[in-house]
Design a protein around this motif. Structure first.
Motif, PDB file in Angstrom:
ATOM      1  N   GLN A  22       0.864  -1.174   0.000  1.00  0.00           N
ATOM      2  CA  GLN A  22       0.000   0.000   0.000  1.00  0.00           C
ATOM      3  C   GLN A  22       0.901   1.225   0.000  1.00  0.00           C
ATOM      4  O   GLN A  22       1.614   1.477   0.971  1.00  0.00           O
ATOM      5  N   LYS A  72      -3.830  -0.996  -8.196  1.00  0.00           N
ATOM      6  CA  LYS A  72      -5.230  -0.676  -7.928  1.00  0.00           C
ATOM      7  C   LYS A  72      -5.293   0.640  -7.169  1.00  0.00           C
ATOM      8  O   LYS A  72      -4.576   0.834  -6.191  1.00  0.00           O
ATOM      9  N   ASN A  73      -6.135   1.543  -7.632  1.00  0.00           N
ATOM     10  CA  ASN A  73      -6.320   2.813  -6.941  1.00  0.00           C
ATOM     11  C   ASN A  73      -7.183   2.613  -5.700  1.00  0.00           C
ATOM     12  O   ASN A  73      -8.232   1.959  -5.757  1.00  0.00           O
ATOM     13  N   LEU A  74      -6.731   3.180  -4.579  1.00  0.00           N
ATOM     14  CA  LEU A  74      -7.450   3.105  -3.318  1.00  0.00           C
ATOM     15  C   LEU A  74      -7.867   4.509  -2.886  1.00  0.00           C
ATOM     16  O   LEU A  74      -7.338   5.502  -3.405  1.00  0.00           O
ATOM     17  N   PRO A  75      -8.808   4.601  -1.939  1.00  0.00           N
ATOM     18  CA  PRO A  75      -9.201   5.930  -1.447  1.00  0.00           C
ATOM     19  C   PRO A  75      -8.022   6.672  -0.823  1.00  0.00           C
ATOM     20  O   PRO A  75      -7.011   6.074  -0.444  1.00  0.00           O
ATOM     21  N   ASN A  76      -8.174   7.981  -0.699  1.00  0.00           N
ATOM     22  CA  ASN A  76      -7.188   8.847  -0.047  1.00  0.00           C
ATOM     23  C   ASN A  76      -5.834   8.838  -0.752  1.00  0.00           C
ATOM     24  O   ASN A  76      -4.781   8.852  -0.100  1.00  0.00           O
ATOM     25  N   ASN A  77      -5.873   8.797  -2.074  1.00  0.00           N
ATOM     26  CA  ASN A  77      -4.654   8.882  -2.883  1.00  0.00           C
ATOM     27  C   ASN A  77      -3.645   7.791  -2.528  1.00  0.00           C
ATOM     28  O   ASN A  77      -2.443   8.036  -2.412  1.00  0.00           O
ATOM     29  N   ARG A  78      -4.144   6.579  -2.362  1.00  0.00           N
ATOM     30  CA  ARG A  78      -3.284   5.433  -2.091  1.00  0.00           C
ATOM     31  C   ARG A  78      -3.319   4.478  -3.276  1.00  0.00           C
ATOM     32  O   ARG A  78      -4.284   4.446  -4.039  1.00  0.00           O
TER      33      ARG A  78
END
Length: 214
Positions: A22, A72-78
């Motif tokens: 992450q 994979k794009n995650l919330p909060n620019n992660r």
């Protein structure tokens, strides 16, 4: 030799192993972006001194080149970045550490003059398959004939075993650094024997406790 961006971690990655990360720090988001614009490769190296997040770190001298396989794009620019280990490398020189660390490295090769007996390889494969089946069973999983899914080449099997076993990172680093497949196979086989015995004993104890409560 080549210049390689480095991702220092409190984890040892072996060739053939998969590592999910992450990524959220700006410096490493930039590292991943730069990698995607080149050959999608970066170096995973165990931290010798320092922190994994939010500060400088000093890496060990041997690490593993990781090739990005999915993002994979995650919330909060992660980002969830999954990579697979390819070759080991030796750090020759740290070129910079801002915004992220870059080093000149060369590939570390295994000894090529070793002869591994068939019986040694068969025992390592059998024990690893049984150990893998036990680990899966403890998590409610199962696989038919696990030994058949293991790497056939001694070098690849030794790396698989080293990634599978639960050992302190300092011990894993030593296994990564050794250039002897025979030594790595032997060390991993002995550890798996010991760990398997502990798992069997723990399972028997759990069963005994379960029935004693009924």
């Amino acid at each position: 030799m080549r210049n390689l961006p480095l991702f220092p971690l409190n984890t040892v990655l072996f060739p053939g192993g998969t590592i999910p990360l992450q990524v959220f720090e700006p410096r490493y988001l930039r590292l991943i972006d730069d990698c995607l614009n080149s050959d999608s490769k970066f170096g995973v190296v165990l931290i010798k001194e320092g922190k994994e997040v939010g500060g400088p770190s000093v890496p060990m001298s041997v690490g593993t080149i990781a090739k990005i396989t999915s993002i994979k794009n995650l919330p909060n620019n992660r980002l969830l970045v999954t990579s697979i280990g390819t070759d080991r490398f030796n750090i020759l020189e740290i070129l910079k550490d801002d915004p992220y660390m870059v080093a000149t490295v060369d590939v570390q090769n295994e000894q090529t003059n070793e002869e591994i007996e068939d019986q040694t390889l068969k025992e390592a494969t059998r024990l690893t398959g049984e150990y893998l089946q036990t680990l899966l069973a403890m998590q409610g999983g199962w696989i038919k004939n696990p030994s058949s899914s293991l790497p056939e080449k001694p070098l690849d099997l030794s790396f698989f075993m080293a990634q599978l076993i639960q050992q302190p990172t300092s011990d894993q680093q030593k296994m990564l650094e050794t250039t002897s497949t025979i030594n790595r196979l032997s060390d991993c086989t002995n550890i798996i024997k010991s760990e398997s015995q502990k798992l069997v004993a723990r399972t028997k104890m759990d069963i005994t406790l379960k029935f004693s409560r009924n």
